[in-house]
Design a protein around this motif. Sequence first.
Motif, short mmCIF file in Angstrom:
data_model
loop_
_atom_site.label_atom_id
_atom_site.label_comp_id
_atom_site.label_asym_id
_atom_site.label_seq_id
_atom_site.Cartn_x
_atom_site.Cartn_y
_atom_site.Cartn_z
N VAL A 139 32.55 59.05 23.85
CA VAL A 139 31.14 59.32 24.04
C VAL A 139 30.65 58.49 25.22
O VAL A 139 31.08 57.35 25.42
N ARG A 176 37.86 62.46 23.10
CA ARG A 176 37.22 61.95 21.88
C ARG A 176 36.43 60.67 22.19
O ARG A 176 36.47 59.70 21.43
N GLU A 208 35.00 57.55 20.04
CA GLU A 208 34.00 58.02 19.09
C GLU A 208 33.96 57.19 17.81
O GLU A 208 32.95 57.22 17.09
N SER A 219 25.04 59.49 24.62
CA SER A 219 25.16 60.93 24.83
C SER A 219 25.09 61.69 23.51
O SER A 219 25.55 61.22 22.46
N THR A 220 24.53 62.88 23.58
CA THR A 220 24.42 63.72 22.38
C THR A 220 25.71 64.47 22.08
O THR A 220 25.80 65.14 21.05
N ARG A 221 26.72 64.32 22.97
CA ARG A 221 27.97 65.04 22.76
C ARG A 221 29.17 64.11 22.88
O ARG A 221 29.14 63.13 23.61
N VAL A 222 30.21 64.45 22.14
CA VAL A 222 31.49 63.75 22.23
C VAL A 222 32.48 64.64 22.98
O VAL A 222 32.57 65.84 22.70
N ASP A 223 33.18 64.07 23.94
CA ASP A 223 34.15 64.83 24.70
C ASP A 223 35.27 65.29 23.77
O ASP A 223 35.95 64.46 23.15
N PRO A 224 35.51 66.60 23.63
CA PRO A 224 36.52 67.08 22.68
C PRO A 224 37.95 66.79 23.12
O PRO A 224 38.87 66.88 22.31
#
Length: 340
Positions: free
Chosen positions: A220, A218, A178, A210-215
């Motif tokens: 994308v 971390r 990220e 992507s509109t989201r970051v993998d929590p």
Amino acid sequence: MHASAAWAQSPPPVIAANAEVKPWSDPIEALGTLRADESVTLSATVTDTVTEINFRDGELVEAGQRLIQLNDTEERAQLRAARAHEDERRNALNRVTQLQARNLSARADVEDNQARLRQATAEAEALEARLANYRLQAPFSGRVGFRNISLGALVTPGMELVTLDKLDVMQLDFNLPEVHLGQLSPGLALTATSAAYPNDTFEGEVATVSTRVDPVSRSVTVRAEVDNPSFRLRPGMLMQVTLAPTPRETLVVPESAIMPEGQYHFVWYLDASDNHRVVWREVTLGSRREGEVEILSGLDHGDLVVAHGTERVREGQTPELLGVLDDDTSVSELIRQESR
């Protein structure tokens, strides 16, 4: 003994380099997986036997091209009967309409016949739509895979018959930490290489971030598009991706000028105002690339540093300057020129 002392006091020969402001880009590397731009597995929606197969393994097909025909003899007969019934209803409506125009028939009879005609037309259209299930057509232009059926084979709903992939443009998916998110944007150029073609480089650009970051990781996900005009790339291939963000201007010196000491880095700075006297100067480094290093602090544009011969100089010496490196002159050329 006198000769040794004289040699020790003689100025050491060095080759210098200027600290220069150059375009600099920190490449971002990742591993990605290729996907077809469009990909589908064609399957049957009815139960019947195969009567036509109009493709060969690996063939390029056009959108709308009929690939497989199933036996639709019974359905065609039903459609002909439905069309005949539709014609009958249309003729009846025409007769009633003519009678009503001469006041020999009620308006309700006309409306009833209109409804019967609409019903007959809908039944014929439904049968025509069912006939489409017996023809498997290419939804887009692409390359078919292996043929896994034969003429006369009985197929059932859901049975996979053939794959179709659009391969002129490939999608390349990869993940990045990220921290690089601020450097990513659609249109960013990239290059990709594959072990299958070690001497070739494929060019593309970022299409979507992507509109989201993998929590958890971390990271994308990035999707790029890579041109594949010769169809050498295949879905599922592993690619080494290198992105080149927008270059910035930064101060650069040859990597050979850097002298590490523990966690710190130094250069032999040549003071041009004092007959190129050697000064031991600490510098702060940024990124590195082949043969060069970024200087964040400690030097200014145009400063001279020792690039070759660093092991021979000492603080306060005035060395023999053999030359200054530039983009067009190598170390060996400078030494050769000096020896003439």
